[in-house]
Design an enzyme around this catalytic site. Structure first.
Site, mmCIF file in Angstrom:
data_model
loop_
_atom_site.group_PDB
_atom_site.id
_atom_site.type_symbol
_atom_site.label_atom_id
_atom_site.label_comp_id
_atom_site.label_asym_id
_atom_site.label_seq_id
_atom_site.Cartn_x
_atom_site.Cartn_y
_atom_site.Cartn_z
ATOM 1 N N TYR A 40 0.763 -7.729 5.417
ATOM 2 C CA TYR A 40 1.134 -8.310 4.129
ATOM 3 C C TYR A 40 2.517 -8.961 4.179
ATOM 4 C CZ TYR A 40 -2.826 -5.650 2.353
ATOM 5 O OH TYR A 40 -4.083 -5.161 2.149
ATOM 6 N N ARG A 89 -2.053 -2.204 10.851
ATOM 7 C CA ARG A 89 -3.468 -1.916 11.135
ATOM 8 C C ARG A 89 -4.172 -3.107 11.783
ATOM 9 N NH1 ARG A 89 -4.562 -3.158 5.305
ATOM 10 N NH2 ARG A 89 -6.237 -4.721 5.251
ATOM 11 N N HIS A 140 0.841 -1.198 0.000
ATOM 12 C CA HIS A 140 0.000 0.000 0.000
ATOM 13 C C HIS A 140 0.877 1.249 0.000
ATOM 14 C CE1 HIS A 140 -3.840 -2.152 1.661
ATOM 15 N NE2 HIS A 140 -3.423 -2.628 0.499
#
Length: 675
Positions: free
Chosen positions: A260, A314, A251
C-alpha cells in the site's frame, strides 16, 4: 431598473467567466491526465528504455506491477493479435470470465487489454490508415460493450471498487470523444462503483477513481472534492498512512512499504504532477511531506534497484524486487518535477543510484531504525542489511487473498544482506520457510501456521533500535508460540554481529536459528566448522551449540505461497547455514555475518576485536572499538572494564562511549523517540 439590469449582467458575466474557468481547469487536468497515461515525458525515456529490457510478467496481481506494465511500449503486432482474436461478442477466449479467485482475477485482463487498445488508438489515430483505425475503434467498442453488458463482479471487493475502475477510468478518458452517449453513461456507471471512504491508500485509490468520474462528467466541484480527499492523506500522525519515522502503515499498525505504501507514493507523485500549475496543486507543506517520505523512508530500502525482501510485505511475487524498484524510480521522477531544485537534485541522485546495472560504490550510507515499524536498515558503501521484527505494537505479517501463504515467520527477526542486490531474487519457491534468514523458531515438518487462524502476534514490547553515527544496535524479545528468545543485531562498517540469549520453549521440539538461506553460487569454504565463506559473504560462529551448512537441490512452485499462480514445479540449488540449540537449558548464540568480503578476510578476521560482556536473560552487551552496544530486557548493571558499573533501569537499546562512560544514544523500548 438600469442598475438592476447592470447587476444582472455583471453576475451573469462573472458566472459565465467562472464556469469557463472551471471548464478550462477540467480540460487542463484532463489533458494532463491523458498526457500522463500515454507516458509522453522525455525525461522518463531513460527509465523506459531500461524497463523495456526486463521481460513482462505474464501472471500479475500486484497493482503496482500492473501499472508498471502499462508503461511498456505497445507494439503493432500485439494490437493486431488482440483485434484478430476478439470474439464477435467483444470477449477473448483465453480469459476465464468465470474465474472466482480473489487475487489475480482473470477478467481484469480484459480491462487491461482495453486500456492498451485505447492507448494505441490515441497515439496512432493520425498515423494509421482509415481502415486500420476503423478496425481498432470497432474492437474497442466491442470489448467495452461486452464489459458493460456482463457486469462482472469479483468476490474480492477491491477489484470492483478500486482495481477495475482504476484501469477502465483512463480507458474512458482516452476514448471519450469516440464513445456514444449510451457508452459514456455506462462508463460513468462503472466509475460509480467507487465512492469516498476508507483509510490510507484505499482512500486515495477510491478518491482517484471519483476524480476520473468528475472529469468524465465535467464536474469541477466533484473534481475539487476528490482532490481534497486525496491530499487529506498527505499528513502525519494518523493510525494508517505516513508515520512520523517515514514508514507507511495499512491494515493496522503494520509496515507496508512495498504494498500500500508504494501505491500511495506512486499515486501521490502522479497527482502532484497532474495538479501542478493549477488551482488544485498540492501545498508546499504537502510536497515536503511527500519528498520526505521518499528521501527519509523509501530510498533506504532499495539497494542497486532491488527492493529489500523485508519491505515486500505480503507481496512476494515473481520479480517483485525489481518491479517495485522500477515503480519507485518512476514515482521519484514525477515527484522530482514538482520539487524545489535542492530536493530535486537529491531525488535525481536516488534515481541514478538505483539503476540495476550500476556498479559504482553506494554513497547513501548510515543506519536507520524505523521505530514505528520495528524495521532496521543498515547501509555501507559496499553492502546493505535489513532486519524486520514485530511486537505488541506492530503486526509482523499478514495473509490476504492467498498472498503470503507461508510467511508466518517473516517478522521474527529476518536478516538479509545485499552486495549485488539480487541475493534473494526469486528465491521464495525453494525456501524452507522455517529457515528464513535470521529467525529463531521450531524445527518441524508440520505445515506453516496460518496467521489468520493461529495467534500471530509477538507478545513483547521489548523491540527497538538506536543509531550512533554510522552504526547501530537493534533488539527483539521474541515471545511467540510458547517460544522465547532475546535477539540483538549490532551493525558496523564491516559486519553484523548477531546475538541470541535465553532461548527456550514450552515444547520438546528442537529450536533452531537460521543464519542464511540463499542461492548456491560456487563452493562453500569452511575452517573448523567455525568460519565459512560462500559467494561474497562470510559467517563466523563465535558461540553456538551446533552449526549446520547445507547445499541442496530444491524443488518448489510459486503457487505454494502465492495462490494466484498456475502450478509449475521449478528446480534450483540453495545454500543454507543454521544453528541447532540445546533442549535441556536456555540456549544462546553469537555469530558474525560479513557481506562484501573475501575468503582470506574471513580466515584472518580477528575475533578478539569483539568483546562480549553480556548475553543472558537480562541483557546483551558487546564492546567494539570505543563503543559498547547494549540491549536491556530487565533492569540491570553493565560492567565495562575500567568503568564504574552503569545501572540501566529501563529496557531498551543503548550505545555507551567506553572511554567517556556516557550514553551517546539510547532509545527505551516504550518510546519511538531517540534521545
Amino acid at each position: 431598473m438600469k442598475k438592476q439590469l447592470l447587476l444582472f449582467l455583471l453576475i451573469t458575466c462573472c458566472t459565465a467567466h467562472a464556469q469557463k474557468s472551471f471548464s478550462d481547469s477540467i480540460a487542463l487536468i484532463k489533458r494532463n491526465y491523458i498526457h500522463a497515461i500515454l507516458g509522453e515525458d522525455e525525461g522518463k525515456r531513460v527509465l523506459l528504455k531500461q524497463l523495456a529490457t526486463i521481460p513482462r510478467e505474464q501472471e500479475v496481481s500486484d497493482q503496482n506491477v500492473i501499472e508498471l506494465q502499462q508503461l511498456y511500449p505497445i507494439s503493432s503486432k500485439e494490437i493486431k493479435r488482440l483485434i484478430s482474436t476478439i470474439g464477435t461478442d467483444g470477449s477473448w477466449k483465453d480469459i476465464n470470465y468465470s474465474d472466482t479467485k480473489r487475487s489475480g482475477w482473470e477478467p481484469k485482463i480484459h480491462t487491461e487489454r482495453l486500456l492498451k487498445l485505447t492507448k494505441y488508438y490515441h497515439q496512432n489515430k493520425r498515423k494509421l490508415q482509415q481502415s486500420e483505425i476503423s478496425r481498432l475503434a470497432n474492437a474497442i467498442h466491442q470489448a467495452m460493450d461486452f464489459w458493460f453488458s456482463q457486469e462482472l463482479v469479483c468476490k474480492n471487493w477491491w477489484y470492483n471498487q478500486i482495481g477495475i475502475p482504476r484501469t477502465l477510468g483512463p480507458t474512458f478518458l482516452l476514448f471519450e470523444q469516440e464513445m456514444s452517449e449510451q457508452e459514456k453513461q455506462s462508463a460513468i456507471k462503472v466509475m460509480m462503483n467507487s465512492a469516498f471512504g476508507m483509510t490510507g491508500q484505499n482512500k486515495v485509490w477510491l478518491a482517484g477513481n471519483v476524480l476520473i468520474r468528475a472529469l468524465l462528467q465535467n464536474d469541477w466541484k466533484l473534481a475539487k472534492e476528490a482532490r481534497d480527499v486525496i491530499s487529506s492523506e498527505i499528513i502525519l500522525g494518523q493510525k494508517e498512512g505516513i508515520k512520523a519515522d517515514w514508514s507507511f502503515h495499512q491494515h493496522g499498525p503494520q509496515q507496508q512499504f512495498g504494498n500500500y505504501g508504494l501505491s500511495f507514493l506512486c499515486n501521490m507523485s502522479f497527482y502532484s504532477k497532474l495538479f501542478a500549475r493549477t488551482s488544485l496543486a498540492f501545498s508546499k507543506e504537502q510536497q515536503k511531506i511527500l519528498s520526505s517520505l521518499l528521501l527519509e523512508g523509501y530510498q533506504w530500502i532499495v539497494w542497486r534497484g532491488y527492493w529489500d525482501v523485508n519491505g515486500l510485505n505480503r507481496q512476494l511475487f515473481r520479480n517483485a524486487d525489481i518491479d517495485k524498484g522500477f515503480n519507485l524510480r518512476f514515482a521519484a521522477y514525477s515527484l522530482m518535477k514538482s520539487s524545489e531544485p535542492e530536493v530535486a537534485g537529491k531525488i535525481q541522485e536516488m534515481i541514478d543510484r538505483n539503476s540495476i546495472s550500476s556498479k559504482a560504490p553506494n554513497p547513501f550510507i548510515g543506519n536507520k531504525h524505523f521505530c514505528e515499524s520495528d524495521y532496521t536498515i543498515h547501509r555501507t558503501p559496499r553492502w546493505m542489511a535489513s532486519v524486520r521484527m514485530a511486537s505488541e505494537r506492530v503486526i509482523g505479517t499478514e495473509l490476504v487473498n492467498e498472498d503470503n501463504l507461508k510467511g508466518y515467520y517473516m517478522a521474527d527477526g529476518a536478516l538479509y544482506t545485499y552486495v549485488r542486490g539480487d541475493e534473494y531474487h526469486n528465491i521464495f519457491p525453494f525456501w524452507d520457510w522455517r529457515r528464513i534468514p535470521g529467525i529463531t523458531t521450531y524445527e518441524s515438518n508440520a505445515p506453516i501456521p496460518n496467521p489468520n487462524k493461529t495467534d500471530s502476534r509477538n507478545h513483547s514490547s521489548c523491540v527497538g533500535g538506536v543509531t550512533y553515527q554510522q552504526t547501530g544496535i537493534t533488539a527483539m524479545q521474541l515471545k511467540r508460540n510458547k517460544l522465547e528468545a532475546n535477539k540483538a543485531w549490532v551493525f558496523t562498517d564491516d559486519y553484523v554481529l548477531c546475538m541470541g540469549s535465553n532461548i527456550h520453549a514450552d515444547s520438546t521440539a528442537t529450536i533452531m536459528t537460521s543464519i542464511d538461506q540463499r542461492f548456491s553460487k560456487g563452493k562453500v569454504w569452511s575452517d573448523g566448522n567455525k568460519r565459512f565463506f560462500h559467494n561474497n559473504t562470510g559467517y563466523i560462529i563465535l558461540q553456538a551449540d551446533t552449526c549446520i551448512t547445507l547445499t541442496e537441490n530444491k524443488e518448489g512452485q510459486w503457487k505454494d505461497f502465492m495462490g494466484m499462480y498456475r502450478p509449475e514445479v521449478l528446480k534450483n540449488k540453495l545454500f543454507s547455514i543454521y544453528l541447532k540449540h540445546r533442549k535441556d537449558m536456555p540456549a544462546s548464540y553469537i555469530y558474525l555475518t560479513l557481506p562484501a568480503t573475501t575468503q582470506q578476510k574471513v580466515r584472518n578476521f580477528d575475533s578478539n576485536s569483539i568483546r562480549i560482556i553480556r548475553n543472558d536473560k537480562e541483557a546483551q552487551a558487546v564492546v567494539i572499538k570505543d563503543l559498547c552496544y547494549v540491549s536491556v530486557y530487565h533492569p540491570t548493571q553493565i560492567l565495562i572494564e575500567g568503568q564504574n558499573p552503569i545501572a540501566i533501569s529501563e529496557p531498551g537499546t543503548y550505545i555507551i562511549h567506553t572511554k567517556k562512560g556516557n550514553f551517546v544514544a539510547h532509545r527505551p523500548f516504550t518510546t519511538g523517540n531517540s534521545i
